[in-house]
Design a protein around this motif. Structure first.
Motif, PDB file in Angstrom:
ATOM      1  N   GLY A   1       0.829  -1.209   0.000  1.00 33.06           N
ATOM      2  CA  GLY A   1       0.000   0.000   0.000  1.00 33.06           C
ATOM      3  C   GLY A   1       0.861   1.256   0.000  1.00 33.06           C
ATOM      4  O   GLY A   1       2.050   1.236   0.360  1.00 33.06           O
ATOM      5  N   SER A   2       0.226   2.373  -0.401  1.00 37.54           N
ATOM      6  CA  SER A   2       0.970   3.645  -0.458  1.00 37.54           C
ATOM      7  C   SER A   2       1.441   4.078   0.917  1.00 37.54           C
ATOM      8  O   SER A   2       2.413   4.825   1.035  1.00 37.54           O
ATOM      9  CB  SER A   2       0.094   4.744  -1.054  1.00 37.54           C
ATOM     10  OG  SER A   2       0.028   4.595  -2.431  1.00 37.54           O
ATOM     11  N   GLN A   3       0.730   3.630   1.952  1.00 40.20           N
ATOM     12  CA  GLN A   3       1.177   3.992   3.296  1.00 40.20           C
ATOM     13  C   GLN A   3       2.608   3.504   3.503  1.00 40.20           C
ATOM     14  O   GLN A   3       3.449   4.215   4.043  1.00 40.20           O
ATOM     15  CB  GLN A   3       0.220   3.383   4.337  1.00 40.20           C
ATOM     16  CG  GLN A   3       0.412   3.911   5.734  1.00 40.20           C
ATOM     17  CD  GLN A   3       0.158   5.404   5.842  1.00 40.20           C
ATOM     18  OE1 GLN A   3      -0.685   5.961   5.164  1.00 40.20           O
ATOM     19  NE2 GLN A   3       0.906   6.068   6.701  1.00 40.20           N
TER      20      GLN A   3
ATOM     21  N   TYR B   1      -2.664  14.823   3.936  1.00 36.35           N
ATOM     22  CA  TYR B   1      -3.042  13.484   4.426  1.00 36.35           C
ATOM     23  C   TYR B   1      -2.427  13.251   5.814  1.00 36.35           C
ATOM     24  O   TYR B   1      -1.205  13.231   5.958  1.00 36.35           O
ATOM     25  CB  TYR B   1      -2.523  12.465   3.413  1.00 36.35           C
ATOM     26  CG  TYR B   1      -2.692  11.015   3.780  1.00 36.35           C
ATOM     27  CD1 TYR B   1      -3.908  10.512   4.239  1.00 36.35           C
ATOM     28  CD2 TYR B   1      -1.633  10.131   3.635  1.00 36.35           C
ATOM     29  CE1 TYR B   1      -4.038   9.172   4.539  1.00 36.35           C
ATOM     30  CE2 TYR B   1      -1.771   8.782   3.927  1.00 36.35           C
ATOM     31  CZ  TYR B   1      -2.973   8.318   4.395  1.00 36.35           C
ATOM     32  OH  TYR B   1      -3.113   6.995   4.698  1.00 36.35           O
TER      33      TYR B   1
ATOM     34  N   ILE C   1       0.086  15.712  -3.005  1.00 38.82           N
ATOM     35  CA  ILE C   1      -0.992  14.853  -3.534  1.00 38.82           C
ATOM     36  C   ILE C   1      -1.674  15.725  -4.584  1.00 38.82           C
ATOM     37  O   ILE C   1      -2.616  16.457  -4.290  1.00 38.82           O
ATOM     38  CB  ILE C   1      -1.993  14.451  -2.426  1.00 38.82           C
ATOM     39  CG1 ILE C   1      -1.257  13.911  -1.200  1.00 38.82           C
ATOM     40  CG2 ILE C   1      -3.028  13.449  -2.948  1.00 38.82           C
ATOM     41  CD1 ILE C   1      -2.064  13.975   0.089  1.00 38.82           C
TER      42      ILE C   1
ATOM     43  N   ASN D   1      -6.284  14.514  -0.689  1.00 37.03           N
ATOM     44  CA  ASN D   1      -6.843  14.189   0.620  1.00 37.03           C
ATOM     45  C   ASN D   1      -6.191  15.163   1.610  1.00 37.03           C
ATOM     46  O   ASN D   1      -4.974  15.169   1.721  1.00 37.03           O
ATOM     47  CB  ASN D   1      -6.479  12.739   0.982  1.00 37.03           C
ATOM     48  CG  ASN D   1      -7.082  12.307   2.307  1.00 37.03           C
ATOM     49  OD1 ASN D   1      -7.827  13.045   2.945  1.00 37.03           O
ATOM     50  ND2 ASN D   1      -6.750  11.084   2.715  1.00 37.03           N
TER      51      ASN D   1
ATOM     52  N   ASP E   1       2.254  11.589  -4.386  1.00 33.55           N
ATOM     53  CA  ASP E   1       1.358  10.546  -3.870  1.00 33.55           C
ATOM     54  C   ASP E   1       0.051  10.644  -4.653  1.00 33.55           C
ATOM     55  O   ASP E   1      -0.666  11.640  -4.549  1.00 33.55           O
ATOM     56  CB  ASP E   1       1.141  10.803  -2.363  1.00 33.55           C
ATOM     57  CG  ASP E   1       0.343   9.698  -1.695  1.00 33.55           C
ATOM     58  OD1 ASP E   1       0.093   8.667  -2.339  1.00 33.55           O
ATOM     59  OD2 ASP E   1      -0.030   9.880  -0.509  1.00 33.55           O
TER      60      ASP E   1
ATOM     61  N   TYR F   1      -5.577   8.851  -6.093  1.00 36.53           N
ATOM     62  CA  TYR F   1      -6.914   9.206  -6.599  1.00 36.53           C
ATOM     63  C   TYR F   1      -6.930   9.631  -8.058  1.00 36.53           C
ATOM     64  O   TYR F   1      -7.999   9.787  -8.639  1.00 36.53           O
ATOM     65  CB  TYR F   1      -7.495  10.363  -5.749  1.00 36.53           C
ATOM     66  CG  TYR F   1      -7.518  10.046  -4.279  1.00 36.53           C
ATOM     67  CD1 TYR F   1      -8.416   9.111  -3.781  1.00 36.53           C
ATOM     68  CD2 TYR F   1      -6.623  10.639  -3.390  1.00 36.53           C
ATOM     69  CE1 TYR F   1      -8.424   8.781  -2.438  1.00 36.53           C
ATOM     70  CE2 TYR F   1      -6.626  10.316  -2.041  1.00 36.53           C
ATOM     71  CZ  TYR F   1      -7.525   9.396  -1.577  1.00 36.53           C
ATOM     72  OH  TYR F   1      -7.530   9.062  -0.245  1.00 36.53           O
TER      73      TYR F   1
ATOM     74  N   THR G   1      -1.620   3.152  -5.906  1.00 37.42           N
ATOM     75  CA  THR G   1      -2.127   2.027  -5.127  1.00 37.42           C
ATOM     76  C   THR G   1      -3.361   1.404  -5.782  1.00 37.42           C
ATOM     77  O   THR G   1      -4.053   2.078  -6.552  1.00 37.42           O
ATOM     78  CB  THR G   1      -2.478   2.538  -3.706  1.00 37.42           C
ATOM     79  OG1 THR G   1      -3.165   1.514  -2.986  1.00 37.42           O
ATOM     80  CG2 THR G   1      -3.389   3.765  -3.741  1.00 37.42           C
TER      81      THR G   1
ATOM     82  N   SER H   1      -5.736   0.509  -3.836  1.00 40.59           N
ATOM     83  CA  SER H   1      -6.753   0.667  -2.787  1.00 40.59           C
ATOM     84  C   SER H   1      -8.028   1.328  -3.286  1.00 40.59           C
ATOM     85  O   SER H   1      -9.126   0.949  -2.876  1.00 40.59           O
ATOM     86  CB  SER H   1      -6.189   1.495  -1.627  1.00 40.59           C
ATOM     87  OG  SER H   1      -5.270   0.715  -0.903  1.00 40.59           O
ATOM     88  N   LYS H   2      -7.897   2.340  -4.150  1.00 41.19           N
ATOM     89  CA  LYS H   2      -9.100   3.072  -4.555  1.00 41.19           C
ATOM     90  C   LYS H   2      -9.628   2.601  -5.914  1.00 41.19           C
ATOM     91  O   LYS H   2     -10.751   2.933  -6.269  1.00 41.19           O
ATOM     92  CB  LYS H   2      -8.803   4.585  -4.575  1.00 41.19           C
ATOM     93  CG  LYS H   2      -8.253   5.130  -3.240  1.00 41.19           C
ATOM     94  CD  LYS H   2      -9.229   4.938  -2.124  1.00 41.19           C
ATOM     95  CE  LYS H   2      -8.838   5.384  -0.733  1.00 41.19           C
ATOM     96  NZ  LYS H   2      -7.509   5.452  -0.252  1.00 41.19           N
TER      97      LYS H   2
ATOM     98  N   ARG I   1      -4.188  -4.386   0.090  1.00 41.26           N
ATOM     99  CA  ARG I   1      -2.935  -3.789   0.587  1.00 41.26           C
ATOM    100  C   ARG I   1      -1.787  -3.909  -0.423  1.00 41.26           C
ATOM    101  O   ARG I   1      -0.692  -4.381  -0.079  1.00 41.26           O
ATOM    102  CB  ARG I   1      -2.498  -4.419   1.942  1.00 41.26           C
ATOM    103  CG  ARG I   1      -3.512  -4.420   3.052  1.00 41.26           C
ATOM    104  CD  ARG I   1      -4.096  -3.058   3.397  1.00 41.26           C
ATOM    105  NE  ARG I   1      -3.134  -2.042   3.662  1.00 41.26           N
ATOM    106  CZ  ARG I   1      -3.166  -0.835   3.052  1.00 41.26           C
ATOM    107  NH1 ARG I   1      -4.097  -0.522   2.161  1.00 41.26           N
ATOM    108  NH2 ARG I   1      -2.259   0.055   3.349  1.00 41.26           N
TER     109      ARG I   1
END
Ligand SMILES: Cc1ncc(COP(=O)(O)O)c(C=O)c1O
Length: 398
Positions: free
Chosen positions: A99-101, A125, A170, A175, A203, A206, A233, A235-236, A243
């Motif tokens: 994940g990007s985290q 973020y 971002i 975010n 990042d 989105y 990622t 994720s979206k 993950r």
């Protein structure tokens, strides 16, 4: 036991955002607080088919240890997508992450010594702020307008902080604000980064979810000397529980990422990487993303119309052309008091404060529109509008 923690660990166990999400998680609360994608859009059947096919065709390989850079088939598919977005790369420019985290964390691990400056959008973020803090970064926020980070303020911040390691941005459907930086600002950001020799961490979770307006090329496409580390990622665009994310960077830098990632988790979940690669081979992920965009476009439109109807006229809000969030500024409102009133009205949002590195702009909060059904959005925004008016009336009485 009196634990002797490292400096990376926050002194306080306070988790204000966690507490908000806990309260907002009550089933009777209409919650615009989390940043959750719409679960009804997760391609469950297609992922189930892909999983079965992975087990049938390459189960033993998928269950084995693998390389830290990530599954070559998945990196090849990502490289093709990146090239279509204008980012020139091949699989040796790509590392798969959890994940990007994790991408943000690895970047900080590689570049940030305690006291080094990291420049961020103001607001940004909040979990990225937590990462930068954990490495002892000196975080400097740069004000934004409706077009994102302001470039004159960015240049001043870089000049004032010669120990700046990177600018964290971002740029698309940010975010928490939902704002997007136009191409000329992206170009200017590169010019500043080159002039003062700082890196950029782009990042972009989105960017693929644009439902209105024209595409803007990633910041990385404007660079001349590979100083942008780009990250995105699944994720979206697929599902956050998988993950899996990725970094695109210069090849020698990817080698550093590989070394550091090995120390963290050896490699990201190999089975999940195989499943995503198989899913993308068997399905048109862009057709899936188109479905996500159609639903989010509708929900954003409904939320915007309800905001215009129910919020006070002096409220200011962003007009996102993609992503998951609307950012609201209601002058004179204390958002923590508003949050408490909202909970009495069974509606929730995230107050703006934790998204700011330093100077907080009061009266700001974030709304998410991806995770609620259309009728809930209208009811929730009506409740929120009433709560805002109630909070303003109470503060006038006091
Ligand atoms: C700006 C930003 N970066 C990174 C992340 C983390 O994404 P991931 O699920 O890929 O770890 C998020 C998640 O919401 C985000 O909003």
């Amino acid at each position: 036991m009196n634990y002797q923690f490292s400096n990376n660990v926050p002194a306080s166990d306070e988790d204000p955002v966690g507490n908000i999400l806990k309260v907002a998680g009550d089933p009777k609360v209409i919650s615009f607080a989390g940043g959750l994608p719409a679960p009804e859009l997760f391609p469950v059947e297609a992922l189930k088919q892909a999983t079965n096919d992975v087990f049938d065709e390459s189960g033993r390989q998928a269950l084995q240890y693998s390389i830290a850079a990530g599954d070559p088939k998945l990196r090849e598919q990502i490289a093709q997508r990146m090239n279509r977005s204008g980012i020139k790369c091949d699989i040796d420019n790509i590392i798969i992450t959890t994940g990007s985290q994790q991408s943000i964390d690895l970047t900080a691990k590689i570049f940030v010594n305690p006291g080094d400056t990291v420049i961020v959008e103001q607001p940004t973020y909040l979990c990225a702020l937590d990462v930068f803090r954990s490495y002892g970064a000196h975080i400097v926020g740069v004000p934004m307008d409706d077009d994102g980070m302001q470039m004159d303020a960015l240049e001043q911040a870089v000049q004032a902080n010669p120990n700046t390691k990177f600018i964290y941005t971002i740029p698309s459907f940010q975010n928490p604000t939902g704002r997007t930086m136009p191409a000329d600002r992206r170009q200017k950001m590169i010019e500043i980064a080159e002039k003062y020799n700082v890196m950029i961490l782009e990042d972009d979770p989105y960017g693929a979810i644009r439902f209105a307006g024209d595409d803007v090329a990633p910041v990385k496409t404007f660079e001349h000397d590979e100083r942008v580390i780009y990250m995105s990622t699944f994720s979206k665009i697929l599902a956050p529980g998988l993950r899996i994310g990725w970094i695109v960077a210069e090849k020698t830098l990817v080698k550093k990422f590989i070394l550091m990632k090995q120390t963290v988790d050896v490699h990201s979940d190999n089975l999940t990487q195989h499943i995503i690669a198989k899913y993308m081979a068997e399905n048109d992920i862009d057709a899936h993303i188109a479905k996500i965009k159609a639903v989010y476009r509708k929900r954003e439109g409904i939320m915007m119309a309800a905001i215009e109807k129910y919020f006070p006229k002096d409220a200011h809000y962003s007009h996102p052309e993609g992503g998951l969030f609307i950012w609201v500024e209601v002058p004179g409102v204390d958002t923590q008091t508003l949050f408490n009133t909202c909970i009495e009205h069974d509606v929730a949002f995230v107050p703006g404060e934790p998204f700011y590195a330093d100077q907080v702009i009061p009266g700001t909060f974030r709304l998410n529109y991806s995770n609620m059904q259309e009728d809930q959005i209208v009811t929730g925004i009506e409740r929120l509008g009433n709560a805002i008016k109630e909070t303003i009336a109470q503060s006038v009485e006091v």
